[in-house]
Design a protein around this motif. Structure first.
Motif, PDB file in Angstrom:
ATOM      1  N   PHE A 148       0.808  -1.223   0.000  1.00  0.00           N
ATOM      2  CA  PHE A 148       0.000   0.000   0.000  1.00  0.00           C
ATOM      3  C   PHE A 148       0.843   1.277   0.000  1.00  0.00           C
ATOM      4  O   PHE A 148       0.354   2.349   0.303  1.00  0.00           O
ATOM      5  CB  PHE A 148      -0.995   0.028   1.158  1.00  0.00           C
ATOM      6  N   GLY A 149       2.132   1.162  -0.272  1.00  0.00           N
ATOM      7  CA  GLY A 149       3.005   2.320  -0.374  1.00  0.00           C
ATOM      8  C   GLY A 149       3.704   2.729   0.905  1.00  0.00           C
ATOM      9  O   GLY A 149       4.563   3.616   0.885  1.00  0.00           O
ATOM     10  N   PHE A 150       3.384   2.087   2.047  1.00  0.00           N
ATOM     11  CA  PHE A 150       4.027   2.494   3.299  1.00  0.00           C
ATOM     12  C   PHE A 150       4.137   1.394   4.357  1.00  0.00           C
ATOM     13  O   PHE A 150       4.597   1.656   5.468  1.00  0.00           O
ATOM     14  CB  PHE A 150       3.322   3.713   3.918  1.00  0.00           C
ATOM     15  N   VAL A 151       3.748   0.166   4.058  1.00  0.00           N
ATOM     16  CA  VAL A 151       3.763  -0.898   5.065  1.00  0.00           C
ATOM     17  C   VAL A 151       4.919  -1.868   4.791  1.00  0.00           C
ATOM     18  O   VAL A 151       4.976  -2.476   3.730  1.00  0.00           O
ATOM     19  CB  VAL A 151       2.428  -1.680   5.090  1.00  0.00           C
ATOM     20  N   ASP A 152       5.835  -1.987   5.758  1.00  0.00           N
ATOM     21  CA  ASP A 152       6.949  -2.938   5.668  1.00  0.00           C
ATOM     22  C   ASP A 152       6.597  -4.277   6.301  1.00  0.00           C
ATOM     23  O   ASP A 152       7.010  -5.324   5.826  1.00  0.00           O
ATOM     24  CB  ASP A 152       8.194  -2.403   6.382  1.00  0.00           C
ATOM     25  N   LEU A 153       5.865  -4.226   7.414  1.00  0.00           N
ATOM     26  CA  LEU A 153       5.474  -5.427   8.157  1.00  0.00           C
ATOM     27  C   LEU A 153       3.977  -5.408   8.412  1.00  0.00           C
ATOM     28  O   LEU A 153       3.407  -4.350   8.704  1.00  0.00           O
ATOM     29  CB  LEU A 153       6.174  -5.489   9.521  1.00  0.00           C
ATOM     30  N   LYS A 165       5.346  10.805   5.422  1.00  0.00           N
ATOM     31  CA  LYS A 165       5.075   9.997   4.229  1.00  0.00           C
ATOM     32  C   LYS A 165       3.732   9.278   4.357  1.00  0.00           C
ATOM     33  O   LYS A 165       2.920   9.275   3.421  1.00  0.00           O
ATOM     34  CB  LYS A 165       6.198   8.972   4.046  1.00  0.00           C
ATOM     35  N   ILE A 166       3.480   8.703   5.526  1.00  0.00           N
ATOM     36  CA  ILE A 166       2.224   7.995   5.752  1.00  0.00           C
ATOM     37  C   ILE A 166       1.047   8.972   5.738  1.00  0.00           C
ATOM     38  O   ILE A 166       0.019   8.717   5.101  1.00  0.00           O
ATOM     39  CB  ILE A 166       2.273   7.199   7.074  1.00  0.00           C
ATOM     40  N   ALA A 167       1.177  10.097   6.431  1.00  0.00           N
ATOM     41  CA  ALA A 167       0.087  11.075   6.519  1.00  0.00           C
ATOM     42  C   ALA A 167      -0.332  11.592   5.150  1.00  0.00           C
ATOM     43  O   ALA A 167      -1.511  11.869   4.923  1.00  0.00           O
ATOM     44  CB  ALA A 167       0.511  12.240   7.409  1.00  0.00           C
ATOM     45  N   ARG A 202      17.406   0.869  20.762  1.00  0.00           N
ATOM     46  CA  ARG A 202      16.144   1.228  21.396  1.00  0.00           C
ATOM     47  C   ARG A 202      15.122   1.526  20.309  1.00  0.00           C
ATOM     48  O   ARG A 202      15.470   1.907  19.194  1.00  0.00           O
ATOM     49  CB  ARG A 202      16.302   2.404  22.347  1.00  0.00           C
ATOM     50  N   LEU A 203      13.866   1.356  20.667  1.00  0.00           N
ATOM     51  CA  LEU A 203      12.757   1.538  19.739  1.00  0.00           C
ATOM     52  C   LEU A 203      11.975   2.791  20.089  1.00  0.00           C
ATOM     53  O   LEU A 203      11.638   3.021  21.245  1.00  0.00           O
ATOM     54  CB  LEU A 203      11.815   0.320  19.798  1.00  0.00           C
ATOM     55  N   ARG A 204      11.679   3.574  19.084  1.00  0.00           N
ATOM     56  CA  ARG A 204      10.718   4.672  19.224  1.00  0.00           C
ATOM     57  C   ARG A 204       9.539   4.301  18.332  1.00  0.00           C
ATOM     58  O   ARG A 204       9.698   4.101  17.133  1.00  0.00           O
ATOM     59  CB  ARG A 204      11.318   6.004  18.763  1.00  0.00           C
ATOM     60  N   GLU A 205       8.356   4.208  18.937  1.00  0.00           N
ATOM     61  CA  GLU A 205       7.150   3.852  18.194  1.00  0.00           C
ATOM     62  C   GLU A 205       6.222   5.045  18.148  1.00  0.00           C
ATOM     63  O   GLU A 205       5.900   5.629  19.176  1.00  0.00           O
ATOM     64  CB  GLU A 205       6.447   2.658  18.853  1.00  0.00           C
ATOM     65  N   VAL A 206       5.790   5.405  16.931  1.00  0.00           N
ATOM     66  CA  VAL A 206       4.863   6.519  16.733  1.00  0.00           C
ATOM     67  C   VAL A 206       3.592   5.966  16.100  1.00  0.00           C
ATOM     68  O   VAL A 206       3.641   5.334  15.049  1.00  0.00           O
ATOM     69  CB  VAL A 206       5.473   7.611  15.828  1.00  0.00           C
ATOM     70  N   ASP A 207       2.455   6.196  16.743  1.00  0.00           N
ATOM     71  CA  ASP A 207       1.172   5.732  16.230  1.00  0.00           C
ATOM     72  C   ASP A 207       0.644   6.727  15.211  1.00  0.00           C
ATOM     73  O   ASP A 207       0.507   7.911  15.505  1.00  0.00           O
ATOM     74  CB  ASP A 207       0.184   5.559  17.388  1.00  0.00           C
ATOM     75  N   CYS A 208       0.354   6.252  14.012  1.00  0.00           N
ATOM     76  CA  CYS A 208      -0.155   7.101  12.923  1.00  0.00           C
ATOM     77  C   CYS A 208      -1.585   6.734  12.550  1.00  0.00           C
ATOM     78  O   CYS A 208      -2.074   7.117  11.476  1.00  0.00           O
ATOM     79  CB  CYS A 208       0.732   6.947  11.684  1.00  0.00           C
ATOM     80  N   SER A 209      -2.254   5.991  13.417  1.00  0.00           N
ATOM     81  CA  SER A 209      -3.608   5.507  13.107  1.00  0.00           C
ATOM     82  C   SER A 209      -4.611   6.628  12.991  1.00  0.00           C
ATOM     83  O   SER A 209      -4.465   7.687  13.496  1.00  0.00           O
ATOM     84  CB  SER A 209      -4.081   4.551  14.199  1.00  0.00           C
TER      85      SER A 209
END
Length: 103
Positions: free
Chosen positions: A35-40, A65-67, A96-103
């Motif tokens: 869909f142009g932006f999903v890796d997993l 990019k997702i927005a 370390r992981l930084r997770e950003v919710d774009c839902s």
């Protein structure tokens, strides 16, 4: 280990079933995301998670990019959560992981 592999391992440890949906296009010589932006794509009971993975320094670019992507509305309407995983080394030398919710 790539950011994609780190995210896959992280999500599997959290109980998700995970598939890598980013593909190499040898003709165009580029990587193509679902869909142009999903890796997993990660699933577990009652939840579908679309993940874009990147380095820690590129998180804000991926969020933008997702927005701006034409398919984000359809993915949201399908009820999928969309997150960006940014990976980088902390001051202790561990990733370390930084997770950003774009839902």
């Amino acid at each position: 280990m790539s950011p994609t592999q780190r995210s896959k391992a992280h999500l599997e440890a959290e109980g998700y079933t995970v598939a890598i949906v980013e593909r190499w296009n040898p003709f165009a010589k580029i990587r193509q995301d679902l869909f142009g932006f999903v890796d997993l794509l990660a699933i577990r009971e009652g939840e579908t998670l679309a993940v874009q993975t990147t380095s820690l320094n590129n998180v804000s670019h991926r969020v933008q990019k997702i927005a701006e992507h034409q398919n984000v509305g359809a993915v949201r309407k399908a009820g999928w959560r969309i997150v960006v995983h940014g990976w980088g080394k902390g001051t202790n030398g561990r990733y370390r992981l930084r997770e950003v919710d774009c839902s």
